[in-house]
Enzyme design. Structure first.
Site, PDB file in Angstrom:
ATOM      1  N   HIS A 127      -2.419  -4.260   0.199  1.00 21.67           N
ATOM      2  CA  HIS A 127      -3.567  -4.831  -0.509  1.00 21.67           C
ATOM      3  C   HIS A 127      -3.459  -4.846  -2.025  1.00 21.67           C
ATOM      4  CE1 HIS A 127      -5.134  -3.932   3.510  1.00 21.67           C
ATOM      5  NE2 HIS A 127      -5.874  -5.005   3.327  1.00 21.67           N
ATOM      6  N   ASN A 129       0.851  -1.199   0.000  1.00 17.91           N
ATOM      7  CA  ASN A 129       0.000   0.000   0.000  1.00 17.91           C
ATOM      8  C   ASN A 129       0.878   1.238   0.000  1.00 17.91           C
ATOM      9  OD1 ASN A 129      -2.373  -1.539   0.339  1.00 17.91           O
ATOM     10  ND2 ASN A 129      -2.279  -1.391   2.572  1.00 17.91           N
ATOM     11  N   GLU A 163      -9.173 -10.513 -13.225  1.00 14.81           N
ATOM     12  CA  GLU A 163      -9.833 -11.586 -13.955  1.00 14.81           C
ATOM     13  C   GLU A 163     -11.331 -11.308 -14.058  1.00 14.81           C
ATOM     14  OE1 GLU A 163      -8.257 -12.059 -11.085  1.00 14.81           O
ATOM     15  OE2 GLU A 163      -6.499 -13.319 -11.454  1.00 14.81           O
TER      16      GLU A 163
END
Lengths: 228, 228
Positions: free
Chosen positions: A150, A102, A186
């Site tokens: 993250h 992050n 995806e």
């Protein structure tokens, strides 16, 4: 005939393109943005219409300039869990994951604005690297982020070694004359990956380019981008 | 009065509960399922109605039985990137991330069914550990997964040390007499975390328990669960 120039313009104008890897590999379609154009609305769009893991992708030069390890290499050095890193996914390729991080200015790292902030800063680091400012890039990288966080960084092993969305999107950047600095996720359906025909339909309905991995590989081969 | 028994029954019947940490920390609400009940529909529900990172959560015993490092400890040992692991998020706590992994039977690890498969298998490992079958748990763990993958494991440092959703959901498991074996994802709004009032409204509209972190901390203190 694929117009690489039109794809370049789409990416530069902040539109996503869809990339299908191959029926012989994951058989998945990823939604792909140029990282320099990212903002929180595009992250929210990726969450809503792609649904997979939102990752920052760059090339071999990015990894080498920052001396980034693959996460696999860190795990394999830790005796109690090394066995987990000795196996490959079922589709055969080693993972492309480096580290999750992050930006230091994020609040928790997880919101769309926080992810956009982290990714935007990573795209600036990539721009420095691909312009040759290695030292400045490395200084900023070590000062501006914390890990674990993250946003995963994925880096290419080159299409000669691996034919994943990481390598395909880095090759696409080079073919279209852009910095390898990409955001991918995806495309998922409930339960499974979004089937090929549905991904293609999504592209048509939304006026987006749908690119077959095999076409990227062929063009990258022609232009000598198989190892980037 | 909070009915811990009703919360236990909700979790066991496969319903999510919502947990708000604290206005002084992330000020985020997480959607929480009991991992033993997970299936691909619940993963899709988490993607759609929570939107954050889908993580498997367990307690200190899980980490110790499997001799799992924190990812931070792996990064800090790697000279070129160690600086990234010396900083903390802005809300002050060290990250709870151990490793990201997939079950060996997954196709790519990323689809809802693949994530459900990985998490279901992790919940079986947790059940073994909390019943005392440490060796069997460790054997299965090392044989059945590969890393890095797409499901992060988070483990608790105990509420005495950290008051994140990881520690709160582990304490909630113990208070309700369940195995610490939980799936969580942050509830997001476009751009930002879902505000407290909106998360509360979501709970009311959908008949879900909304639990304030402070109530979990008070109960965990009473019952002696501050270090699990």
């Amino acid at each position: 005939m694929i117009s690489w120039l039109d794809i370049r313009n789409a990416l530069l104008s902040g539109k996503p393109v869809l990339i299908f890897d191959s029926i012989e590999r994951e058989a998945e379609t990823d939604m792909v943005f140029y990282a320099g154009t990212i903002d929180y609305k595009k992250i929210a769009y990726l969450r809503k219409y792609a649904g997979g893991q939102i990752c920052f992708v760059s090339g071999r030069l990015f990894r080498e300039a920052l001396d980034l390890p693959f996460l696999q290499d860190l795990i394999i050095k830790h005796p109690s869990i090394r066995e987990l890193a000795t196996r490959k996914p079922r589709y055969g390729d080693p993972p492309a994951f480096n580290i999750w991080l992050n930006h230091v200015a994020t609040k928790t790292g997880i919101s769309d604005s926080d992810k956009a902030l982290t990714i935007k800063a990573l795209s600036e680091i990539a721009a420095l690297i691909y312009k040759g400012y290695m030292e400045e890039a490395r200084d900023r990288f070590l000062k501006e982020f914390y890990a674990p966080g993250h946003v995963p960084i994925l880096t290419s092993r080159g299409l000669a070694n691996r034919r994943g969305h990481t390598e395909l999107s880095v090759a696409l950047s080079l073919i279209t004359g852009l910095t390898p600095s990409i955001v991918i996720a995806e495309m998922l359906d409930e339960g499974q990956s979004l089937p090929y025909e549905d991904a293609k339909r999504f592209a048509i309905r939304n006026g987006l380019f749908f690119i077959d991995g095999v076409d990227i590989v062929a063009e990258a081969e022609k232009r000598g981008y198989l190892n980037d």
